[in-house]
Design a protein around this motif. Structure first.
Motif, PDB file in Angstrom:
ATOM      1  N   SER A  29     -34.349   1.990  30.689  1.00 18.96           N
ATOM      2  CA  SER A  29     -35.816   1.725  31.205  1.00 18.96           C
ATOM      3  C   SER A  29     -36.366   2.278  32.826  1.00 18.96           C
ATOM      4  N   PRO A  30     -37.770   1.786  33.512  1.00 18.63           N
ATOM      5  CA  PRO A  30     -37.330   2.215  35.060  1.00 18.63           C
ATOM      6  C   PRO A  30     -37.169   1.436  35.811  1.00 18.63           C
ATOM      7  N   ASN A  31     -36.265   0.407  34.557  1.00 15.52           N
ATOM      8  CA  ASN A  31     -35.717  -1.199  35.787  1.00 15.52           C
ATOM      9  C   ASN A  31     -34.501  -0.618  35.994  1.00 15.52           C
ATOM     10  N   GLU A  32     -33.636  -0.068  35.352  1.00 16.74           N
ATOM     11  CA  GLU A  32     -32.034   0.319  34.319  1.00 16.74           C
ATOM     12  C   GLU A  32     -31.915   1.886  35.357  1.00 16.74           C
ATOM     13  N   VAL A  33     -30.256   1.655  36.276  1.00 16.64           N
ATOM     14  CA  VAL A  33     -29.944   2.372  36.535  1.00 16.64           C
ATOM     15  C   VAL A  33     -28.754   3.216  35.203  1.00 16.64           C
ATOM     16  N   LEU A  34     -27.936   4.270  35.116  1.00 18.79           N
ATOM     17  CA  LEU A  34     -27.842   4.996  34.281  1.00 18.79           C
ATOM     18  C   LEU A  34     -26.338   4.963  35.021  1.00 18.79           C
ATOM     19  N   VAL A  35     -24.827   4.733  34.149  1.00 21.13           N
ATOM     20  CA  VAL A  35     -23.311   4.947  34.770  1.00 21.13           C
ATOM     21  C   VAL A  35     -23.019   5.383  33.914  1.00 21.13           C
ATOM     22  N   HIS A  36     -22.363   6.753  34.566  1.00 23.47           N
ATOM     23  CA  HIS A  36     -21.169   7.187  34.448  1.00 23.47           C
ATOM     24  C   HIS A  36     -19.749   6.402  33.877  1.00 23.47           C
ATOM     25  N   THR A  37     -19.164   5.543  32.930  1.00 20.44           N
ATOM     26  CA  THR A  37     -17.738   5.178  32.810  1.00 20.44           C
ATOM     27  C   THR A  37     -17.201   6.386  33.559  1.00 20.44           C
ATOM     28  N   LYS A  38     -15.626   5.150  34.767  1.00 23.99           N
ATOM     29  CA  LYS A  38     -14.782   5.629  34.617  1.00 23.99           C
ATOM     30  C   LYS A  38     -13.713   5.243  34.439  1.00 23.99           C
ATOM     31  N   VAL A  48     -31.052   7.021  37.800  1.00 26.99           N
ATOM     32  CA  VAL A  48     -31.798   5.757  38.489  1.00 26.99           C
ATOM     33  C   VAL A  48     -33.545   5.222  38.348  1.00 26.99           C
ATOM     34  N   GLY A  49     -33.692   4.179  37.688  1.00 26.46           N
ATOM     35  CA  GLY A  49     -35.183   4.342  37.110  1.00 26.46           C
ATOM     36  C   GLY A  49     -36.091   4.180  38.319  1.00 26.46           C
ATOM     37  N   ARG A  50     -37.223   4.434  37.848  1.00 31.85           N
ATOM     38  CA  ARG A  50     -38.409   4.523  39.165  1.00 31.85           C
ATOM     39  C   ARG A  50     -38.506   3.271  40.280  1.00 31.85           C
TER      40      ARG A  50
END
Length: 327
Positions: free
Chosen positions: A23-32, A69-71
């Motif tokens: 969503s525009p209020n979220e961030v996308l994370v690449h798991t490490k 990063v969401g807008r």
């Protein structure tokens, strides 16, 4: 992308699924990196301290990198290295990340940035997966008044939570004694800086603790295993007018305990779970003390081998913390 899914109790599997929608209020994370917790085994067995449902992706001890990063998001950017809290609030309800909502045992996931904390450069991705359990140990010490160099802290149970509780007390300057029947865990406790590690198998742990404390006992006793014997013995370790922090989880069992010791010793006993409100302080504490928690991380597996990792970890005598790594 690949993800670990508990399709039903005792049914873990690696699946292919589409990339998460953000969503525009979220961030996308690449798991490490993601640590396997004892609570994950409770989830796999079909039980947990709050209601759960299946299918669900576990994973609440994690580190990752923001890749989108969401807008509407401020304060985070692509490339930020982050960790996230376990107990989180949505508009609908309070959730446990990786339990009542899917967690980090997948290659990518979308997440509310309000639950995230940026990582110091000095803490690498693998070690950062220990921050979530460390916050629980840090909170267990703080909730009972903290400690300092004038005190002796006894930790009953040398699993992950016991060891990070010991590390927190060591970082605060206390003399620390860890009690655990496994030699491998006692050795890690010493590597973390514990002054003494005691095997309780002969039944003499309480007497040894009194000998080491001039006949008094621990200023602070932390019960960190949740096992019946540890729960019963922990009250023997505390001195008169001492403090106790009960952080080990015991689900649904009744344990014989000489409960009158609370009155006879005038003990202050605190229960605690999770790590509310302490994440920024715990991260600063780790950065400034330079405590190296890596001896706790005994085994690594690829995230795609998570089913094998869970199988290996079923025997707690073979490992302390298994870490799943994702490129």
């Amino acid at each position: 992308m690949k993800a670990l899914v508990f399709e039903a109790p005792e049914k873990p599997t690696i699946v292919d699924m589409g990339m998460p929608e953000m969503s525009p209020n979220e961030v996308l994370v690449h798991t490490k990196a993601v640590g396997i917790c004892h609570s994950d085994y409770e989830l796999l067995a079909g039980r947990y301290i709050i209601p759960i449902s299946y299918p669900v992706t576990p994973g609440h001890e994690w580190s990752g990198e923001i890749v989108e990063v969401g807008r509407n998001v401020t304060g985070f950017k692509k490339g930020d290295r982050v960790v996230g809290e376990c107990v989180v609030r949505t508009p609908e309800r309070l959730h446990h990340f990786g339990f009542s909502m899917s967690g980090a045992d997948r290659e990518f996931f979308a997440v509310n940035p309000e639950w995230l904390h940026k990582l110091p450069d000095a803490v690498d991705d693998k070690k950062a997966a220990l921050i979530e359990p460390f916050t629980c140990g840090f909170y267990a010490v703080l909730r009972s008044g903290g400690t300092n160099a004038s005190e002796t802290v006894v930790v009953s149970g040398g699993g992950t939570i016991g060891l990070v509780s010991a590390a927190a007390a060591i970082g605060m300057g206390a003399r620390v004694i860890v009690v655990d029947p496994l030699a491998s865990r006692r050795e890690v406790a010493k590597r973390l800086g514990a002054d003494v590690a005691i095997d309780p198998a002969d039944g003499g742990a309480a007497e040894k603790i009194r000998e080491l404390t001039g006949g008094h006992g621990a200023d602070l006793a932390i019960e960190a295993s949740g096992h019946d014997a540890s729960l019963a013995a922990a009250f023997d370790y505390a001195r008169e007018e001492g403090r106790m922090s009960m952080v080990g989880i015991n689900i649904g069992r009744k344990v014989p305990v000489v409960i009158g010791q609370i009155q006879m010793k005038n003990l202050t006993v605190r229960g605690c779970i999770g790590s509310p409100g302490v994440w920024p302080a715990a991260i600063r504490f780790l950065e400034r003390t330079g405590i190296d928690l890596s001896p706790i991380q005994t085994h690594d597996y690829a995230l795609t081998d998570a089913v094998d990792a869970f199988s290996f970890g079923q025997d707690p005598t073979r490992s302390i913390k298994i870490t799943l790594l994702n490129g």
